[in-house]
Design an enzyme around this catalytic site. Structure first.
Site, PDB file in Angstrom:
ATOM      1  N   SER A 113       0.665  -1.252  -0.201  1.00 13.14           N
ATOM      2  CA  SER A 113       0.322   0.346  -0.243  1.00 13.14           C
ATOM      3  C   SER A 113       1.012   1.064   0.052  1.00 13.14           C
ATOM      4  CB  SER A 113      -0.965  -0.125   1.469  1.00 13.14           C
ATOM      5  OG  SER A 113      -2.037   1.063   0.634  1.00 13.14           O
ATOM      6  N   ASP A 120      -0.572  -4.242  -3.715  1.00 11.72           N
ATOM      7  CA  ASP A 120      -1.587  -3.078  -3.335  1.00 11.72           C
ATOM      8  C   ASP A 120      -0.885  -1.647  -3.264  1.00 11.72           C
ATOM      9  OD1 ASP A 120      -5.111  -4.227  -1.571  1.00 11.72           O
ATOM     10  OD2 ASP A 120      -4.109  -3.974  -3.954  1.00 11.72           O
ATOM     11  N   HIS A 170      -7.587  -5.794   1.045  1.00  7.55           N
ATOM     12  CA  HIS A 170      -6.897  -4.552   0.945  1.00  7.55           C
ATOM     13  C   HIS A 170      -6.198  -5.330   2.236  1.00  7.55           C
ATOM     14  CE1 HIS A 170      -4.228  -1.469   0.796  1.00  7.55           C
ATOM     15  NE2 HIS A 170      -4.272  -0.946   2.032  1.00  7.55           N
TER      16      HIS A 170
HETATM   17  C1  LIG Z   1      -9.918   4.752   9.061  1.00  8.35           C
HETATM   18  C2  LIG Z   1      -8.887   5.021   9.445  1.00  8.35           C
HETATM   19  N1  LIG Z   1      -8.294   4.849   7.935  1.00  8.35           N
HETATM   20  C3  LIG Z   1      -7.528   5.849   8.054  1.00  8.35           C
HETATM   21  C4  LIG Z   1      -6.723   6.164   6.847  1.00  8.35           C
HETATM   22  C5  LIG Z   1      -8.602   3.983   6.760  1.00  8.35           C
HETATM   23  C6  LIG Z   1      -7.651   2.325   7.415  1.00  8.35           C
HETATM   24  N2  LIG Z   1      -7.743   2.044   6.720  1.00  8.35           N
HETATM   25  C7  LIG Z   1      -8.505   0.839   6.137  1.00  8.35           C
HETATM   26  C8  LIG Z   1      -8.279   0.031   7.115  1.00  8.35           C
HETATM   27  C9  LIG Z   1      -7.326  -0.575   7.879  1.00  8.35           C
HETATM   28  C10 LIG Z   1      -8.259  -1.208   8.975  1.00  8.35           C
HETATM   29  C11 LIG Z   1      -7.686  -2.211   9.875  1.00  8.35           C
HETATM   30  C12 LIG Z   1      -6.741  -3.081   9.951  1.00  8.35           C
HETATM   31  C13 LIG Z   1      -6.506  -3.728  11.383  1.00  8.35           C
HETATM   32  C14 LIG Z   1      -8.138  -3.938  12.160  1.00  8.35           C
HETATM   33  C15 LIG Z   1      -7.488  -5.008  13.173  1.00  8.35           C
HETATM   34  F1  LIG Z   1      -8.340  -5.211  14.017  1.00  8.35           F
HETATM   35  F2  LIG Z   1      -6.861  -6.572  12.647  1.00  8.35           F
HETATM   36  F3  LIG Z   1      -6.383  -4.770  14.151  1.00  8.35           F
HETATM   37  C16 LIG Z   1      -8.332  -3.878  11.283  1.00  8.35           C
HETATM   38  C17 LIG Z   1      -8.509  -2.738  10.741  1.00  8.35           C
HETATM   39  C18 LIG Z   1      -8.917  -0.051   8.864  1.00  8.35           C
HETATM   40  C19 LIG Z   1      -8.795  -1.569   7.486  1.00  8.35           C
HETATM   41  C20 LIG Z   1      -6.588   2.338   5.738  1.00  8.35           C
HETATM   42  O1  LIG Z   1      -5.104   3.257   5.911  1.00  8.35           O
HETATM   43  C21 LIG Z   1      -6.175   1.119   4.325  1.00  8.35           C
HETATM   44  N3  LIG Z   1      -4.706   1.697   4.418  1.00  8.35           N
HETATM   45  C22 LIG Z   1      -3.775   0.309   4.519  1.00  8.35           C
HETATM   46  S1  LIG Z   1      -3.855  -0.494   6.021  1.00  8.35           S
HETATM   47  C23 LIG Z   1      -2.054  -0.902   6.753  1.00  8.35           C
HETATM   48  C24 LIG Z   1      -2.814  -1.806   7.947  1.00  8.35           C
HETATM   49  C25 LIG Z   1      -2.897  -0.645   9.031  1.00  8.35           C
HETATM   50  C26 LIG Z   1      -3.164  -1.249  10.583  1.00  8.35           C
HETATM   51  C27 LIG Z   1      -3.105  -3.052  10.150  1.00  8.35           C
HETATM   52  F4  LIG Z   1      -2.643  -3.137  11.139  1.00  8.35           F
HETATM   53  C28 LIG Z   1      -2.650  -3.212   9.621  1.00  8.35           C
HETATM   54  C29 LIG Z   1      -2.033  -3.087   8.187  1.00  8.35           C
HETATM   55  N4  LIG Z   1      -2.677   0.881   4.299  1.00  8.35           N
HETATM   56  C30 LIG Z   1      -2.251   1.670   3.972  1.00  8.35           C
HETATM   57  O2  LIG Z   1      -0.958   2.389   3.154  1.00  8.35           O
HETATM   58  C31 LIG Z   1      -3.304   2.610   2.863  1.00  8.35           C
HETATM   59  C32 LIG Z   1      -4.327   2.561   3.776  1.00  8.35           C
HETATM   60  C33 LIG Z   1      -5.645   2.833   2.597  1.00  8.35           C
HETATM   61  C34 LIG Z   1      -4.646   3.478   1.223  1.00  8.35           C
HETATM   62  C35 LIG Z   1      -3.271   4.308   1.669  1.00  8.35           C
END
Ligand SMILES: CCN(CC)CCN(C[C@]12C[C@](c3ccc(C(F)(F)F)cc3)(C1)C2)C(=O)Cn1c(SCc2ccc(F)cc2)nc(=O)c2c1C=CC2
EC number: 3.1.1.47
Length: 402
Positions: free
Chosen positions: A246, A269, A324
Protein backbone atom coordinates in the site's frame (compact mmCIF):
# COMPACT_ATOMS: atom_id res chain seq x y z
CA UNK A 1 1.91 -14.83 27.10
CA UNK A 2 1.38 -18.46 26.24
CA UNK A 3 -0.17 -19.15 22.87
CA UNK A 4 -3.70 -19.43 24.16
CA UNK A 5 -5.37 -18.98 20.77
CA UNK A 6 -6.92 -22.06 19.18
CA UNK A 7 -4.43 -23.58 16.81
CA UNK A 8 -6.61 -23.23 13.69
CA UNK A 9 -5.78 -19.53 13.71
CA UNK A 10 -2.30 -18.15 13.45
CA UNK A 11 0.26 -16.90 11.02
CA UNK A 12 1.09 -19.74 8.61
CA UNK A 13 4.61 -21.19 8.97
CA UNK A 14 7.05 -20.50 6.13
CA UNK A 15 7.27 -23.20 3.45
CA UNK A 16 10.90 -22.86 2.35
CA UNK A 17 13.80 -25.21 3.26
CA UNK A 18 15.32 -22.92 5.90
CA UNK A 19 14.20 -22.30 9.46
CA UNK A 20 13.62 -18.59 10.04
CA UNK A 21 15.18 -16.33 12.64
CA UNK A 22 14.27 -12.74 13.42
CA UNK A 23 15.87 -9.95 15.40
CA UNK A 24 15.54 -6.19 15.80
CA UNK A 25 18.07 -3.51 14.91
CA UNK A 26 18.18 0.21 15.62
CA UNK A 27 21.05 2.57 14.86
CA UNK A 28 21.50 5.26 15.76
CA UNK A 29 19.07 5.77 18.66
CA UNK A 30 17.36 8.88 17.26
CA UNK A 31 14.23 9.19 15.06
CA UNK A 32 16.64 9.96 12.20
CA UNK A 33 18.30 6.54 12.53
CA UNK A 34 17.28 3.24 10.97
CA UNK A 35 14.98 0.76 12.74
CA UNK A 36 14.08 -2.62 11.25
CA UNK A 37 13.17 -6.22 12.04
CA UNK A 38 15.52 -8.64 10.27
CA UNK A 39 14.24 -12.03 9.08
CA UNK A 40 16.95 -14.49 7.99
CA UNK A 41 17.67 -18.22 7.40
CA UNK A 42 18.67 -19.63 10.80
CA UNK A 43 20.18 -22.79 12.25
CA UNK A 44 17.64 -25.27 13.60
CA UNK A 45 17.53 -24.57 17.31
CA UNK A 46 14.89 -25.89 19.68
CA UNK A 47 15.90 -23.51 22.46
CA UNK A 48 14.98 -20.22 20.71
CA UNK A 49 11.40 -19.10 21.26
CA UNK A 50 9.05 -17.22 18.97
CA UNK A 51 8.50 -13.55 19.79
CA UNK A 52 5.08 -12.02 20.37
CA UNK A 53 3.62 -10.74 17.16
CA UNK A 54 2.96 -7.27 18.56
CA UNK A 55 6.10 -6.31 20.52
CA UNK A 56 4.49 -3.94 23.00
CA UNK A 57 1.13 -2.54 24.07
CA UNK A 58 1.92 0.94 22.74
CA UNK A 59 1.46 -0.48 19.24
CA UNK A 60 -2.13 -1.36 20.12
CA UNK A 61 -2.64 2.20 21.40
CA UNK A 62 -1.31 3.53 18.11
CA UNK A 63 -3.55 1.13 16.20
CA UNK A 64 -6.55 2.51 18.12
CA UNK A 65 -5.54 6.08 17.17
CA UNK A 66 -5.23 4.95 13.54
CA UNK A 67 -8.64 3.26 13.63
CA UNK A 68 -10.10 6.33 15.34
CA UNK A 69 -11.40 4.16 18.21
CA UNK A 70 -11.09 4.60 21.95
CA UNK A 71 -7.68 3.57 23.27
CA UNK A 72 -8.44 1.85 26.54
CA UNK A 73 -11.33 -0.25 25.15
CA UNK A 74 -9.51 -1.21 21.96
CA UNK A 75 -6.19 -1.89 23.67
CA UNK A 76 -7.94 -4.57 25.76
CA UNK A 77 -9.74 -5.98 22.71
CA UNK A 78 -6.57 -6.08 20.59
CA UNK A 79 -4.54 -7.57 23.45
CA UNK A 80 -7.24 -10.22 23.95
CA UNK A 81 -7.77 -10.91 20.22
CA UNK A 82 -4.21 -10.63 18.96
CA UNK A 83 -1.94 -10.55 22.01
CA UNK A 84 -1.12 -14.27 22.22
CA UNK A 85 -0.07 -14.71 18.60
CA UNK A 86 3.51 -15.64 17.81
CA UNK A 87 5.58 -14.83 14.76
CA UNK A 88 6.62 -17.90 12.70
CA UNK A 89 10.29 -17.18 13.40
CA UNK A 90 12.82 -17.82 16.17
CA UNK A 91 13.94 -14.74 18.09
CA UNK A 92 17.69 -14.11 17.85
CA UNK A 93 18.36 -17.63 16.51
CA UNK A 94 21.90 -18.02 15.10
CA UNK A 95 22.25 -17.09 11.41
CA UNK A 96 22.78 -20.05 9.05
CA UNK A 97 25.37 -18.99 6.50
CA UNK A 98 24.88 -20.75 3.17
CA UNK A 99 26.50 -18.66 0.46
CA UNK A 100 25.50 -15.06 -0.09
CA UNK A 101 21.84 -14.29 0.50
CA UNK A 102 19.86 -11.92 -1.71
CA UNK A 103 18.34 -9.00 0.22
CA UNK A 104 14.81 -7.56 0.39
CA UNK A 105 13.90 -4.27 2.10
CA UNK A 106 10.21 -4.29 3.10
CA UNK A 107 8.07 -1.15 3.70
CA UNK A 108 4.83 -1.35 5.73
CA UNK A 109 1.55 0.42 5.00
CA UNK A 110 -0.20 3.40 6.56
CA UNK A 111 -1.00 2.66 10.19
CA UNK A 112 1.06 -0.53 10.22
CA UNK A 113 4.54 -1.22 11.65
CA UNK A 114 7.53 -3.54 11.16
CA UNK A 115 6.09 -6.84 12.50
CA UNK A 116 2.75 -7.00 10.66
CA UNK A 117 3.96 -8.68 7.45
CA UNK A 118 5.75 -11.64 9.02
CA UNK A 119 4.00 -14.27 6.84
CA UNK A 120 5.57 -12.63 3.77
CA UNK A 121 8.97 -11.78 5.29
CA UNK A 122 9.38 -15.17 7.00
CA UNK A 123 8.51 -17.00 3.77
CA UNK A 124 11.22 -15.07 1.88
CA UNK A 125 13.75 -15.78 4.65
CA UNK A 126 12.88 -19.49 4.57
CA UNK A 127 13.69 -19.39 0.86
CA UNK A 128 17.16 -17.96 1.55
CA UNK A 129 16.60 -14.19 1.60
CA UNK A 130 17.69 -11.71 4.24
CA UNK A 131 14.70 -9.40 4.76
CA UNK A 132 14.75 -6.05 6.62
CA UNK A 133 11.23 -4.92 7.48
CA UNK A 134 11.73 -1.24 8.28
CA UNK A 135 9.67 0.70 10.82
CA UNK A 136 9.07 4.18 9.44
CA UNK A 137 9.37 7.33 11.59
CA UNK A 138 7.36 9.56 9.22
CA UNK A 139 4.35 9.32 11.57
CA UNK A 140 2.61 6.93 9.17
CA UNK A 141 3.18 3.95 11.49
CA UNK A 142 0.58 3.23 14.15
CA UNK A 143 3.42 3.62 16.62
CA UNK A 144 7.18 3.47 16.72
CA UNK A 145 9.85 4.36 19.21
CA UNK A 146 13.35 5.81 19.39
CA UNK A 147 15.57 7.12 22.17
CA UNK A 148 16.76 10.44 23.48
CA UNK A 149 19.71 11.25 25.74
CA UNK A 150 18.92 11.63 29.41
CA UNK A 151 19.18 15.18 30.72
CA UNK A 152 21.74 15.93 33.45
CA UNK A 153 19.03 15.95 36.11
CA UNK A 154 17.62 12.63 34.85
CA UNK A 155 21.13 11.20 34.97
CA UNK A 156 21.57 12.59 38.45
CA UNK A 157 18.41 11.12 39.94
CA UNK A 158 18.65 8.19 37.50
CA UNK A 159 21.32 6.83 39.80
CA UNK A 160 18.55 5.80 42.20
CA UNK A 161 15.61 4.46 40.10
CA UNK A 162 16.73 2.57 36.99
CA UNK A 163 13.94 3.28 34.46
CA UNK A 164 12.94 -0.03 32.84
CA UNK A 165 12.79 1.64 29.41
CA UNK A 166 16.35 2.76 29.04
CA UNK A 167 18.31 0.15 27.20
CA UNK A 168 21.49 1.96 28.09
CA UNK A 169 22.24 4.07 31.10
CA UNK A 170 21.86 7.40 29.33
CA UNK A 171 18.97 6.76 26.88
CA UNK A 172 15.20 7.16 27.41
CA UNK A 173 12.59 5.51 25.11
CA UNK A 174 10.27 7.95 23.28
CA UNK A 175 7.08 6.83 21.48
CA UNK A 176 5.93 8.40 18.19
CA UNK A 177 2.29 7.76 17.25
CA UNK A 178 0.31 7.81 14.02
CA UNK A 179 -0.38 11.33 12.78
CA UNK A 180 -3.91 11.62 11.40
CA UNK A 181 -4.67 14.17 8.74
CA UNK A 182 -5.75 17.40 10.48
CA UNK A 183 -9.27 18.63 9.72
CA UNK A 184 -9.16 20.54 6.43
CA UNK A 185 -5.49 19.66 5.84
CA UNK A 186 -4.79 18.71 2.21
CA UNK A 187 -3.47 15.17 2.04
CA UNK A 188 -0.99 15.26 -0.86
CA UNK A 189 1.72 17.51 0.68
CA UNK A 190 1.85 15.31 3.79
CA UNK A 191 1.90 12.00 1.89
CA UNK A 192 4.44 13.29 -0.65
CA UNK A 193 6.81 14.35 2.14
CA UNK A 194 6.24 11.02 3.93
CA UNK A 195 6.89 8.84 0.87
CA UNK A 196 10.24 10.61 0.33
CA UNK A 197 11.22 10.08 3.96
CA UNK A 198 10.08 6.44 3.74
CA UNK A 199 12.26 5.85 0.66
CA UNK A 200 15.24 7.44 2.43
CA UNK A 201 14.65 5.15 5.42
CA UNK A 202 14.64 2.09 3.13
CA UNK A 203 17.91 3.26 1.56
CA UNK A 204 19.38 3.91 5.04
CA UNK A 205 18.46 0.37 6.10
CA UNK A 206 20.19 -0.96 2.97
CA UNK A 207 23.28 1.16 3.73
CA UNK A 208 23.36 -0.22 7.29
CA UNK A 209 23.12 -3.81 6.02
CA UNK A 210 25.94 -3.02 3.57
CA UNK A 211 28.12 -1.84 6.46
CA UNK A 212 27.29 -4.93 8.50
CA UNK A 213 28.07 -7.12 5.49
CA UNK A 214 31.50 -5.50 5.17
CA UNK A 215 32.27 -6.26 8.81
CA UNK A 216 31.90 -2.75 10.20
CA UNK A 217 30.76 -3.41 13.79
CA UNK A 218 27.06 -2.66 14.30
CA UNK A 219 26.29 -0.67 17.44
CA UNK A 220 22.72 -1.93 17.85
CA UNK A 221 20.96 0.33 20.34
CA UNK A 222 18.57 -2.51 21.21
CA UNK A 223 20.17 -5.06 23.54
CA UNK A 224 19.38 -8.30 21.66
CA UNK A 225 21.13 -11.66 21.88
CA UNK A 226 21.90 -11.70 18.16
CA UNK A 227 25.54 -11.71 17.01
CA UNK A 228 25.65 -9.29 14.08
CA UNK A 229 29.23 -10.24 13.20
CA UNK A 230 27.87 -13.55 11.84
CA UNK A 231 26.31 -11.55 9.00
CA UNK A 232 29.72 -10.45 7.67
CA UNK A 233 30.00 -11.41 3.97
CA UNK A 234 26.57 -13.04 4.10
CA UNK A 235 24.69 -10.76 1.69
CA UNK A 236 24.76 -10.65 -2.07
CA UNK A 237 24.72 -6.87 -2.57
CA UNK A 238 24.14 -7.27 -6.31
CA UNK A 239 20.81 -8.97 -5.59
CA UNK A 240 18.69 -6.42 -3.72
CA UNK A 241 14.95 -5.77 -4.10
CA UNK A 242 12.44 -3.40 -2.52
CA UNK A 243 8.98 -4.60 -1.50
CA UNK A 244 6.04 -3.02 0.29
CA UNK A 245 2.31 -2.91 0.92
CA UNK A 246 0.00 0.00 0.00
CA UNK A 247 1.80 3.18 1.15
CA UNK A 248 4.80 0.84 1.25
CA UNK A 249 4.14 0.04 -2.41
CA UNK A 250 4.47 3.73 -3.29
CA UNK A 251 7.64 3.74 -1.15
CA UNK A 252 9.03 0.94 -3.33
CA UNK A 253 8.64 3.08 -6.47
CA UNK A 254 10.16 6.15 -4.79
CA UNK A 255 13.07 4.02 -3.49
CA UNK A 256 13.74 2.44 -6.92
CA UNK A 257 13.82 5.93 -8.41
CA UNK A 258 16.35 7.14 -5.80
CA UNK A 259 18.59 4.08 -5.47
CA UNK A 260 19.71 1.96 -8.43
CA UNK A 261 21.05 -0.71 -6.05
CA UNK A 262 17.43 -1.85 -5.85
CA UNK A 263 17.36 -4.12 -8.91
CA UNK A 264 13.57 -4.55 -8.92
CA UNK A 265 10.46 -3.80 -6.88
CA UNK A 266 7.39 -5.67 -5.75
CA UNK A 267 4.40 -3.49 -4.84
CA UNK A 268 1.54 -5.20 -2.98
CA UNK A 269 -1.70 -3.24 -3.47
CA UNK A 270 0.31 -0.05 -4.11
CA UNK A 271 -1.31 3.22 -3.08
CA UNK A 272 -0.09 5.50 -5.86
CA UNK A 273 -1.52 8.79 -4.52
CA UNK A 274 1.66 10.02 -2.71
CA UNK A 275 3.83 9.82 -5.85
CA UNK A 276 4.67 12.80 -8.08
CA UNK A 277 3.95 12.27 -11.78
CA UNK A 278 7.54 13.06 -12.72
CA UNK A 279 8.79 10.14 -10.65
CA UNK A 280 7.38 7.59 -13.10
CA UNK A 281 9.66 8.17 -16.13
CA UNK A 282 12.70 8.16 -13.81
CA UNK A 283 12.18 4.60 -12.58
CA UNK A 284 14.29 2.22 -14.68
CA UNK A 285 13.89 -1.09 -12.82
CA UNK A 286 11.35 -3.90 -13.27
CA UNK A 287 8.22 -3.63 -11.07
CA UNK A 288 5.65 -6.27 -10.14
CA UNK A 289 2.21 -5.02 -9.02
CA UNK A 290 0.34 -7.68 -7.03
CA UNK A 291 -3.16 -6.32 -6.40
CA UNK A 292 -6.16 -7.33 -4.34
CA UNK A 293 -9.53 -7.47 -6.03
CA UNK A 294 -11.17 -4.79 -3.87
CA UNK A 295 -8.44 -2.14 -3.56
CA UNK A 296 -8.78 -0.99 -7.16
CA UNK A 297 -10.00 2.29 -8.61
CA UNK A 298 -9.36 4.06 -11.90
CA UNK A 299 -7.13 6.80 -10.50
CA UNK A 300 -4.88 4.27 -8.78
CA UNK A 301 -4.69 1.80 -11.65
CA UNK A 302 -4.12 4.51 -14.27
CA UNK A 303 -1.09 5.71 -12.30
CA UNK A 304 0.32 2.17 -12.19
CA UNK A 305 -0.19 2.02 -15.94
CA UNK A 306 1.96 5.16 -16.29
CA UNK A 307 4.83 2.83 -15.43
CA UNK A 308 4.06 0.48 -18.33
CA UNK A 309 7.08 0.11 -20.56
CA UNK A 310 8.03 -1.74 -23.72
CA UNK A 311 11.65 -2.11 -22.60
CA UNK A 312 11.47 -2.52 -18.80
CA UNK A 313 9.46 -5.44 -17.46
CA UNK A 314 6.38 -4.17 -15.60
CA UNK A 315 3.90 -6.83 -14.56
CA UNK A 316 0.54 -6.73 -12.81
CA UNK A 317 -1.72 -9.46 -11.42
CA UNK A 318 -4.89 -9.39 -9.33
CA UNK A 319 -5.67 -12.12 -6.80
CA UNK A 320 -9.36 -13.05 -6.94
CA UNK A 321 -11.35 -12.85 -3.71
CA UNK A 322 -8.77 -10.74 -1.85
CA UNK A 323 -9.07 -7.46 0.01
CA UNK A 324 -6.49 -4.82 1.02
CA UNK A 325 -5.88 -6.58 4.33
CA UNK A 326 -5.14 -9.92 2.63
CA UNK A 327 -1.42 -9.03 2.69
CA UNK A 328 -0.76 -8.07 6.36
CA UNK A 329 -0.82 -10.78 9.04
CA UNK A 330 -4.20 -9.75 10.45
CA UNK A 331 -5.89 -11.74 7.71
CA UNK A 332 -4.83 -14.99 9.45
CA UNK A 333 -5.78 -14.00 12.96
CA UNK A 334 -9.54 -13.84 13.11
CA UNK A 335 -12.29 -16.27 12.33
CA UNK A 336 -14.16 -15.96 9.06
CA UNK A 337 -17.06 -13.89 10.30
CA UNK A 338 -15.10 -11.20 12.18
CA UNK A 339 -12.51 -11.22 9.45
CA UNK A 340 -15.01 -10.56 6.68
CA UNK A 341 -16.92 -8.05 8.80
CA UNK A 342 -13.76 -6.04 9.49
CA UNK A 343 -12.56 -6.39 5.90
CA UNK A 344 -9.55 -8.37 7.08
CA UNK A 345 -10.49 -11.32 4.89
CA UNK A 346 -11.87 -11.70 1.40
CA UNK A 347 -13.69 -14.68 -0.11
CA UNK A 348 -10.49 -16.62 -0.81
CA UNK A 349 -8.71 -18.68 1.89
CA UNK A 350 -6.05 -16.24 3.21
CA UNK A 351 -3.34 -18.91 3.09
CA UNK A 352 -4.09 -19.70 -0.57
CA UNK A 353 -3.92 -15.98 -1.38
CA UNK A 354 -0.63 -15.28 0.40
CA UNK A 355 0.87 -18.46 -1.09
CA UNK A 356 0.05 -17.22 -4.62
CA UNK A 357 1.47 -13.79 -3.80
CA UNK A 358 4.65 -15.28 -2.30
CA UNK A 359 5.27 -17.72 -5.16
CA UNK A 360 4.70 -15.05 -7.81
CA UNK A 361 7.07 -12.78 -5.84
CA UNK A 362 9.77 -15.48 -5.72
CA UNK A 363 9.47 -16.12 -9.46
CA UNK A 364 9.79 -12.38 -10.21
CA UNK A 365 12.78 -12.06 -7.85
CA UNK A 366 14.52 -15.05 -9.49
CA UNK A 367 13.97 -13.51 -12.93
CA UNK A 368 15.25 -10.01 -12.07
CA UNK A 369 17.88 -10.78 -9.45
CA UNK A 370 19.29 -13.62 -11.55
CA UNK A 371 18.88 -16.25 -8.80
CA UNK A 372 19.84 -19.86 -9.45
CA UNK A 373 16.95 -21.42 -7.59
CA UNK A 374 13.83 -23.22 -8.77
CA UNK A 375 11.46 -20.27 -8.26
CA UNK A 376 11.01 -20.09 -12.05
CA UNK A 377 8.58 -23.00 -11.64
CA UNK A 378 6.09 -20.27 -10.64
CA UNK A 379 6.70 -18.07 -13.70
CA UNK A 380 3.15 -18.66 -15.02
CA UNK A 381 1.82 -16.87 -11.92
CA UNK A 382 3.61 -13.67 -13.02
CA UNK A 383 1.31 -13.68 -16.06
CA UNK A 384 -1.78 -14.46 -14.00
CA UNK A 385 -2.02 -18.08 -15.10
CA UNK A 386 -3.96 -19.58 -12.19
CA UNK A 387 -7.67 -19.99 -11.41
CA UNK A 388 -7.34 -17.49 -8.57
CA UNK A 389 -5.40 -14.92 -10.55
CA UNK A 390 -6.29 -12.30 -13.14
CA UNK A 391 -3.61 -10.94 -15.44
CA UNK A 392 -3.45 -7.18 -14.98
CA UNK A 393 -6.47 -5.61 -13.33
CA UNK A 394 -10.09 -6.63 -12.93
CA UNK A 395 -11.56 -3.22 -13.69
CA UNK A 396 -11.92 -1.69 -17.12
CA UNK A 397 -10.76 1.92 -16.73
CA UNK A 398 -13.74 3.13 -18.74
CA UNK A 399 -16.31 1.34 -16.54
CA UNK A 400 -14.79 2.49 -13.26
CA UNK A 401 -14.25 6.08 -14.33
CA UNK A 402 -18.05 6.59 -14.31
C1 LIG B 1 -10.45 5.00 9.52
C2 LIG B 1 -9.02 4.85 9.30
N1 LIG B 1 -8.58 5.30 7.95
C3 LIG B 1 -7.21 5.82 8.16
C4 LIG B 1 -6.73 6.67 7.03
C5 LIG B 1 -8.59 4.20 6.93
C6 LIG B 1 -8.00 2.88 7.54
N2 LIG B 1 -7.63 1.91 6.51
C7 LIG B 1 -8.50 0.73 6.33
C8 LIG B 1 -8.22 -0.21 7.46
C9 LIG B 1 -6.86 -0.63 8.02
C10 LIG B 1 -7.92 -1.38 8.74
C11 LIG B 1 -7.78 -2.37 9.88
C12 LIG B 1 -6.53 -2.68 10.37
C13 LIG B 1 -6.43 -3.54 11.47
C14 LIG B 1 -7.61 -4.04 12.04
C15 LIG B 1 -7.48 -4.96 13.22
F1 LIG B 1 -8.61 -5.02 13.88
F2 LIG B 1 -7.17 -6.18 12.77
F3 LIG B 1 -6.51 -4.51 14.02
C16 LIG B 1 -8.87 -3.72 11.55
C17 LIG B 1 -8.97 -2.86 10.44
C18 LIG B 1 -8.68 -0.07 8.86
C19 LIG B 1 -8.65 -1.67 7.47
C20 LIG B 1 -6.52 2.13 5.72
O1 LIG B 1 -5.79 3.08 5.92
C21 LIG B 1 -6.14 1.12 4.60
N3 LIG B 1 -4.76 1.44 4.21
C22 LIG B 1 -3.70 0.79 4.78
S1 LIG B 1 -3.99 -0.39 5.97
C23 LIG B 1 -2.35 -0.96 6.48
C24 LIG B 1 -2.45 -1.59 7.80
C25 LIG B 1 -2.66 -0.80 8.92
C26 LIG B 1 -2.83 -1.39 10.17
C27 LIG B 1 -2.77 -2.76 10.27
F4 LIG B 1 -2.90 -3.31 11.47
C28 LIG B 1 -2.52 -3.57 9.17
C29 LIG B 1 -2.38 -2.97 7.93
N4 LIG B 1 -2.44 1.04 4.45
C30 LIG B 1 -2.13 2.01 3.53
O2 LIG B 1 -0.96 2.23 3.24
C31 LIG B 1 -3.22 2.71 2.95
C32 LIG B 1 -4.50 2.42 3.30
C33 LIG B 1 -5.42 3.26 2.62
C34 LIG B 1 -4.67 4.09 1.80
C35 LIG B 1 -3.24 3.80 1.95
Amino acid sequence: MGNTCSNHLGIPPAKGPNAVGCTDFMMDHTAQGTFFRLYYPCQETEKAEKPDWVPSREYFNGLADFMKINRTLSERIFSYLFGPFKIPAYLDAPFKSSGKCPVVIFSHGLGAFRTLYSAICAELASQGFIVASVEHRDQSASATFYFREKTESEKANGKMAKTQDSTQDDLVKVWMYYRALHHGESEFPLRSKQVKQRADECIMALDKLTEINSGIPAQNVLRTQFDWTTLENSMDLCRIAAMGHSFGGATVIEALCKEVKFKCGIALDAWMFPLDDETFPRVKQPIFFINSEKFQWAGNISRMKKLDSAVIQRKMITIRGTVHQSFPDFTFLTGNWIGKLMKLKGEIDPEVAIDLSNKATLAFLQRHLGLEKNFNQWDPLIDGQDDNLIQGTNITLLQSSI
